[in-house]
Write a protein that holds these residues in place. Structure first.
Motif, PDB file in Angstrom:
ATOM      1  N   ALA B  43       0.844  -1.206   0.000  1.00 29.38           N
ATOM      2  CA  ALA B  43       0.000   0.000   0.000  1.00 29.38           C
ATOM      3  C   ALA B  43       0.877   1.253   0.000  1.00 29.38           C
ATOM      4  CB  ALA B  43      -0.920   0.002   1.221  1.00 29.38           C
ATOM      5  N   GLU B  46       2.227   1.790  -3.394  1.00 32.86           N
ATOM      6  CA  GLU B  46       1.232   2.391  -4.281  1.00 32.86           C
ATOM      7  C   GLU B  46       1.208   3.918  -4.098  1.00 32.86           C
ATOM      8  OE1 GLU B  46      -0.405   0.879  -6.603  1.00 32.86           O
ATOM      9  OE2 GLU B  46      -1.645   2.583  -7.199  1.00 32.86           O
ATOM     10  N   LEU B  47       1.288   4.358  -2.856  1.00 33.72           N
ATOM     11  CA  LEU B  47       1.334   5.808  -2.607  1.00 33.72           C
ATOM     12  C   LEU B  47       2.578   6.417  -3.256  1.00 33.72           C
ATOM     13  CD1 LEU B  47      -1.020   5.381  -0.590  1.00 33.72           C
ATOM     14  CD2 LEU B  47       0.136   6.976   0.942  1.00 33.72           C
ATOM     15  N   THR B 153      -5.112  -4.890   1.393  1.00 36.85           N
ATOM     16  CA  THR B 153      -4.025  -3.926   1.184  1.00 36.85           C
ATOM     17  C   THR B 153      -4.418  -2.794   0.236  1.00 36.85           C
ATOM     18  OG1 THR B 153      -2.391  -5.584   1.729  1.00 36.85           O
ATOM     19  CG2 THR B 153      -1.620  -3.721   0.417  1.00 36.85           C
ATOM     20  N   SER B 154      -5.240  -3.088  -0.794  1.00 36.38           N
ATOM     21  CA  SER B 154      -5.689  -2.002  -1.684  1.00 36.38           C
ATOM     22  C   SER B 154      -6.404  -0.936  -0.868  1.00 36.38           C
ATOM     23  CB  SER B 154      -6.645  -2.527  -2.753  1.00 36.38           C
ATOM     24  OG  SER B 154      -5.976  -3.397  -3.619  1.00 36.38           O
ATOM     25  N   GLU B 155      -7.281  -1.398   0.029  1.00 34.28           N
ATOM     26  CA  GLU B 155      -8.042  -0.441   0.840  1.00 34.28           C
ATOM     27  C   GLU B 155      -7.165   0.250   1.884  1.00 34.28           C
ATOM     28  OE1 GLU B 155     -12.637  -1.760   0.445  1.00 34.28           O
ATOM     29  OE2 GLU B 155     -11.544  -2.748   2.049  1.00 34.28           O
ATOM     30  N   GLY B 157      -4.302   1.262   1.213  1.00 30.90           N
ATOM     31  CA  GLY B 157      -3.824   2.370   0.380  1.00 30.90           C
ATOM     32  C   GLY B 157      -4.858   3.479   0.262  1.00 30.90           C
ATOM     33  N   HIS B 158      -6.126   3.087   0.070  1.00 33.30           N
ATOM     34  CA  HIS B 158      -7.179   4.101  -0.056  1.00 33.30           C
ATOM     35  C   HIS B 158      -7.255   4.974   1.200  1.00 33.30           C
ATOM     36  CE1 HIS B 158      -9.513   1.340  -3.085  1.00 33.30           C
ATOM     37  NE2 HIS B 158      -8.300   1.648  -3.483  1.00 33.30           N
ATOM     38  N   ALA B 161      -4.292   7.295   1.620  1.00 34.17           N
ATOM     39  CA  ALA B 161      -4.301   8.412   0.675  1.00 34.17           C
ATOM     40  C   ALA B 161      -5.443   9.402   0.920  1.00 34.17           C
ATOM     41  CB  ALA B 161      -4.391   7.880  -0.763  1.00 34.17           C
TER      42      ALA B 161
END
Lengths: 196, 471
Positions: B43, B46-47, B153-155, B157-158, B161
């Motif tokens: 995550a 991704e940022l 993990t995607s969330e 990141g959400h 961010a």
């Protein structure tokens, strides 16, 4: 997580794992979660089902098929229960799967799968029986129409949450969608005493 | 008159940034984001890839718990990581926290510990909050009247961010637990009974609210144990209405408001409870007076039964397969199950009340020959408090190991694991095949039952070791 390839229609042979309650610890055991990337987890997908302690192959269908020919995993009821590890869909996708089918798919696993382009398809017990009774068959999955077509021509519809479907079809990026709402988020924080 | 609302609805509505529609989920604001080393590295990457930083470092707290060794460092200060990769994962979180200005409860922090133990302990978790973490047992924080759930993990990141998630509102289910618990029956036994009643997916799609006299009578630790296991019935989260017990438990903790501001906040917290007449999508009632000490016999947390009733006979193919894996035939008494390992700890049962319950049984007794007993406090605070009370000496004198805090043998990724074929009685949350190590067999139970099993050398009802007052 980032912009993904749009998912639409594809045909593939299935592979059947009939066990119920395949939890995410089976899909990828916790000792492989020390990775700091998403790459290369396909080789440890279902690790303890596929390999002995010394790393040699067990006789298991996932060691025998050609993953490029078998993009659809058909599993027993309640697939993906347990841990929230996104490593589970990462591992399945890296192995080669593009869709998973079960009569019930656990919440967090379903959400994680959709975010990565692994399509979770929930079917009735009747359709599940038709799949498992002909485990060599080729199926077609079409996300636009939300249909699954079996080799005998049976076509059924399945549910995909509308926003997740749109993200998959159009390659919409969910983080970007949220980032576009930063003005509303800031306004909410201000109104509710939550500003930094 | 406004429509009566449930606890869940009140908290949900207060966190809506943008309403959900037919073609879009709600934008849900997240008050508290807890981060650990295992589900966060991708995550943060991704940022980085998007040139973003963590938007609200003041609402984001990190700890080390899953991959870290529970053995002390050597004379040179080297920690006995299970692999170089585990060390790298910890260092990655240290670097990500530093780069983003996050508070990390690292090795030397007096507050380090298992993420779901330290959140409440420091008062980071507060009634009415939305709480998320890349960990399915985040439901633990629901014991304080929070909407708390695990994310991928995607969330993660959400939330890093934007401090928000795109979410659909779940259905609601109230679980009323009536009567009063018998002496010797604990929150873990309540939780295992609830899961057994609902089944492994009976909670899928629901936010649970636990209510009734049994829940009201539980201490906060017991309530956390009950909420912790909500995910094992497939539920997204589990909640309990804040009451005076909640308020007093939180008073004075580091991150809660202090002084008059605390009383003001507490008055608000007490209004969160479900209104009379609140409507749930589903309601069930469980007779709490009938609950007995529970132990699982299969490979799914819902496969549990009262210890006194022995191992059930398989009712279907799934149960047959589970019994076969466990090496049980079905129909036998639990006393025939020779125990190799006992693990007391985890986000489910690694708190002071849990260690006290285990120590009360182990005091003056010895762990049975051939049994390895591992006691792992849920946090540094728990470790220090337990040592002040002398609990560690009780465990050590009984022949158990006393470790440093971490997830340890619950998830078995730090080098603490059960050997192939061994039977473990664990106070943790999952008895999946191989969960505690390849080929391991797990029986889930309360700290009292785990301690009693360590002493007896087989799965044992703890009441035989208790001085019970007649009810």
């Amino acid at each position: 997580m980032s912009n993904q390839e749009p998912v639409n229609s594809f045909s593939s042979r299935i592979v059947v794992l009939p066990e119920a309650n395949i939890d995410t610890d089976q899909i990828i055991p916790a000792r492989f979660l020390t990775t700091t990337t998403k790459a290369g987890l396909g080789k440890v997908a279902f690790n303890d089902w596929r390999y002995t302690a010394d790393g040699s192959n067990k006789p298991h269908i996932l060691n025998e098929i050609d993953p490029t020919e078998h993009r659809v995993l058909v599993a027993g009821n309640n697939l993906g229960c347990g841990s929230s590890r996104e490593h589970a869909p990462w591992a399945l996708m890296d192995y080669g799967f593009k869709a998973v089918i079960s009569t019930e798919i656990a919440d967090i696993f379903k959400s994680n799968s959709l975010k990565n382009g692994l399509l979770p398809v929930v079917v009735s017990p009747d359709i599940h029986d038709k799949l498992t009774q002909n485990p060599q068959q080729r199926v077609t999955i079409d996300l636009e129409s939300c249909t699954l077509t079996l080799e005998d021509g049976t076509t059924v519809t399945f549910q995909v949450e509308a926003f997740a479907r749109q993200c998959l079809l159009e390659g919409v990026d969910a983080m970007g969608w949220l980032l576009k709402r930063l003005p509303e988020i800031e306004a909410y924080e201000k109104t509710n005493g939550k500003a930094a | 008159m406004s429509k009566p609302k449930s606890l869940f609805e009140k908290v949900w509505e207060r966190h809506i940034v943008e309403e959900e529609g037919a073609d879009k989920p709600a934008v849900l604001y997240i008050d508290l984001h807890l981060v650990h080393e295992v589900t966060s590295p991708q995550a943060f990457s991704e940022l980085d890839a998007r040139g973003l930083k963590v938007r609200r470092p003041d609402r984001t707290f990190a700890t080390l718990d899953h991959s870290i060794p529970t053995l002390a460092p050597d004379a040179d200060g080297n920690r006995p990581y299970v692999t170089a990769q585990a060390k790298k994962q910890v260092e990655t979180l240290e670097a990500n926290a530093a780069k983003n200005g996050l508070r990390l409860f690292g090795y030397d922090a007096e507050n380090r510990g298992v993420v779901h133990v330290i959140g409440p302990e420091m008062g980071l978790t507060q009634p009415g909050f939305t709480v998320v973490c890349g960990d399915s047992h985040t439901s633990t924080h629901g014991a304080f009247g929070c909407i708390a759930f695990g994310i991928g993990t995607s969330e993660v990141g959400h939330v890093l961010a934007t401090q928000c998630l795109a979410q659909r509102k779940p259905k609601t289910m109230r679980i009323n637990i009536t009567g009063a618990l018998q002496p010797g029956v604990t929150g873990k036994d309540v939780a295992l009974t609830v899961i057994n009643t609902l089944g492994f997916s009976g909670g899928t799609g629901y936010a649970l609210e636990y209510a009734g006299p049994v829940i009201e009578a539980l201490d906060m630790e017991g309530r956390m144990t009950v909420c912790n296991l909500s995910i094992e019935a497939g539920a997204r989260c589990g909640m309990i209405a804040p009451d005076q017990k909640t308020v007093e438990w939180l008073r004075g903790r580091e991150y809660v408001p202090q002084g008059a501001a605390f009383d003001e906040a507490a008055a608000q917290w007490l209004t969160l409870k479900s209104d009379d007449g609140a409507v749930f999508d589903k309601e069930i009632t469980i007779d709490g007076s009938a609950i007995e000490p529970m132990a699982t016999w299969g490979t799914s947390p819902d496969q549990g039964a009262p210890i006194v009733r022995g191992v059930p006979v398989a009712a279907n193919e799934d149960e047959e397969r589970a019994l076969k894996y466990m090496g049980f035939t079905g129909g036998e008494a639990r006393e025939v199950e020779k125990v190799d390992v006992v693990f007391i700890g985890s986000c489910t049962n690694g708190r002071m009340a849990d260690l006290r319950a285990a120590a009360a049984i182990m005091k003056g007794r010895k762990v049975a020959p051939g049994v390895r007993a591992l006691i792992v406090p849920g946090s540094e605070w728990v470790r220090v408090e337990a040592e002040k009370e002398g609990l560690h000496n009780i465990f050590l004198e009984a022949g158990a190991e006393w470790r440093l805090p971490g997830c340890s043998m619950c998830i078995a990724m730090n080098g603490d694991f059960v050997l192939p074929g061994q039977l473990a009685v664990s106070t943790s949350n999952r008895n999946f095949e191989g969960r505690q190590g390849p080929g391991s067999r797990t029986v889930l139970a309360s700290p009292a039952t785990a301690a009693a099993s360590a002493i007896a050398g087989h799965v044992a009802d703890p009441r035989q070791f208790m001085q019970l007052e007649s009810a």
